[in-house]
Design an enzyme around this catalytic site. Structure first.
Site, short mmCIF file in Angstrom:
data_model
loop_
_atom_site.label_atom_id
_atom_site.label_comp_id
_atom_site.label_asym_id
_atom_site.label_seq_id
_atom_site.Cartn_x
_atom_site.Cartn_y
_atom_site.Cartn_z
N TYR A 84 19.23 -13.23 5.93
CA TYR A 84 20.12 -12.25 5.31
C TYR A 84 21.07 -12.93 4.32
CZ TYR A 84 18.90 -8.66 8.82
OH TYR A 84 18.27 -7.74 9.61
N LYS A 107 22.22 -8.51 12.37
CA LYS A 107 22.02 -9.95 12.57
C LYS A 107 22.91 -10.77 11.63
CE LYS A 107 17.46 -9.93 12.38
NZ LYS A 107 17.20 -8.47 12.49
N THR A 129 12.97 -4.41 2.53
CA THR A 129 11.75 -4.87 3.16
C THR A 129 11.89 -6.32 3.60
OG1 THR A 129 9.33 -4.93 2.92
CG2 THR A 129 10.65 -5.70 1.03
N ARG A 155 0.87 -1.18 0.00
CA ARG A 155 0.00 0.00 0.00
C ARG A 155 0.91 1.23 0.00
NH1 ARG A 155 -2.13 -3.85 3.16
NH2 ARG A 155 -0.94 -3.14 4.97
#
Length: 365
Positions: free
Chosen positions: A149, A118, A76, A40
């Site tokens: 990752y 991380k 994201t 959105r």
């Protein structure tokens, strides 16, 4: 538009998040054409909204058809219950995007991936169990076990090799910056907590561990991260490199906490002493879980723009960041030797964010 940005079109993936939102605003302000991709995306000045669900291949292909981004910035993720699911879902989202870009023939020159610390600490379910030695260095080997990752990096490397574009990986520490509804937003969360403390006359108790209270650490300003991403995308010497990106100063929370308290006019307190009835932590998660009505009352009293506290605060992630029992410091060798020397004072990262929250009527003045 400058000579450096002329003809450059950025596809910012996750354009409504703390990383993507600040990046999209920076790129637009410096002359880039910006495509903001999100489920959105909304409407923001200077940014063309691109609505797509990265878990749905058809949605992505349709959204990217007739677009011609030259640069991709991926920032994201979706949180899942296990790291195996994080790998499957987040790896799948990124693979879908780059497959769709290849299918549509987008003229990609460079793609950047934003991950985080991380990389050196491991995933949430094994956090710190096999952590790298500090300061974290960009050439540290990967830790054993699953880490989404690492999966995202491998997808980026393969896509770059297949399509012939350059890449960069950016590893910020805890990100401080403006965003609403973001799952990893320490600065806004602490602003909400301090506002509650001030309004109801309660002490501003550090919710983290004694270790973090006393340890030296660092953070990343979202605006600095945006400039770092733009620099790496347009600097040949930065191509095909992984970077840590932090403000450049270091601090102890026992110092910074009193500075944040002074901004809000509240009484700072360190973590409680462990006495057999507690572990020396006063967690935000249970505090904010029962503070929704209090926040709604504050919003009504001061005419705030967001009466739903859950749309602002992310207590679980702030508790995780401040509760660590290990040192987190990041070395920025790869940036420094390639010419990125910008510096951001951490106290100003927080106070300037708080000023913006006040200006936008998200916290009271």
């Amino acid at each position: 538009m400058t000579e450096q940005t002329q003809g450059k079109t950025a596809l910012v993936v996750g354009s409504t998040g703390i990383t993507g939102g600040n990046l999209a605003a920076h790129l637009s302000a410096t002359g880039w054409e910006v495509l903001g991709l999100a489920r959105r995306p909304g409407k923001l000045p200077g940014i063309t909204p691109v609505a797509a669900d990265l878990t749905n291949r058809a949605s992505v292909v349709t959204a990217l058809r007739n677009l011609a981004p030259t640069h991709v910035f991926y920032g994201t993720w979706l949180r899942n219950d296990t790291e195996a699911e994080n790998v499957r879902v987040n790896g799948g989202m990124m693979q879908t995007l780059f497959d769709a870009l290849a299918e549509t023939g987008a003229p990609i020159q460079h793609a950047a991936l934003v991950t985080g610390t991380k990389q050196y600490l491991g995933p949430f379910e094994a956090y710190g169990q096999t952590a790298a030695e500090t300061p974290f260095r960009e050439d540290n080997p990967r830790l054993p076990g699953l880490n989404f990752y690492y999966t995202q990096e491998d997808i980026l490397f393969a896509a770059a090799a297949r399509s012939g574009f350059t890449w960069s990986v950016h590893r910020p520490h805890s990100i401080v910056g403006f965003a609403v509804g973001n799952a990893m937003n320490m600065g806004v969360t602490l602003a909400v907590y301090a506002t509650l403390c001030r309004e109801y006359g309660e002490p501003f108790v550090f919710p983290g561990s004694h270790f973090q209270w006393n340890a030296i650490t660092d953070v990343t300003d979202a605006r600095l991260l945006a400039r770092h991403l733009a620099w790496a995308a347009t600097t040949p010497a930065a191509a095909n490199t992984a970077f840590n990106i932090v403000n450049g100063d270091v601090f102890r929370w026992r110092w910074l906490w009193s500075q944040l308290a002074a901004y809000f006019g509240v009484e700072p307190q360190g973590p409680p002493v462990a006495d057999g009835t507690n572990d020396g932590r006063d967690l935000l998660t249970p505090k904010l879980a029962v503070a929704g009505e209090r926040w709604s009352a504050i919003a009504a009293k001061y005419g705030l723009a967001e009466p739903n506290m859950d749309a602002l605060a992310s207590a679980w992630h702030t508790d995780g960041d401040l509760g660590r029992e290990l040192e987190c410091l990041n070395d920025m060798h790869n940036s420094r030797v390639r010419g990125f020397t910008e510096y951001q004072p951490t106290l100003a990262s927080f106070t300037e964010l708080f000023d913006e929250l006040r200006a936008r009527k998200l916290i009271p003045a």
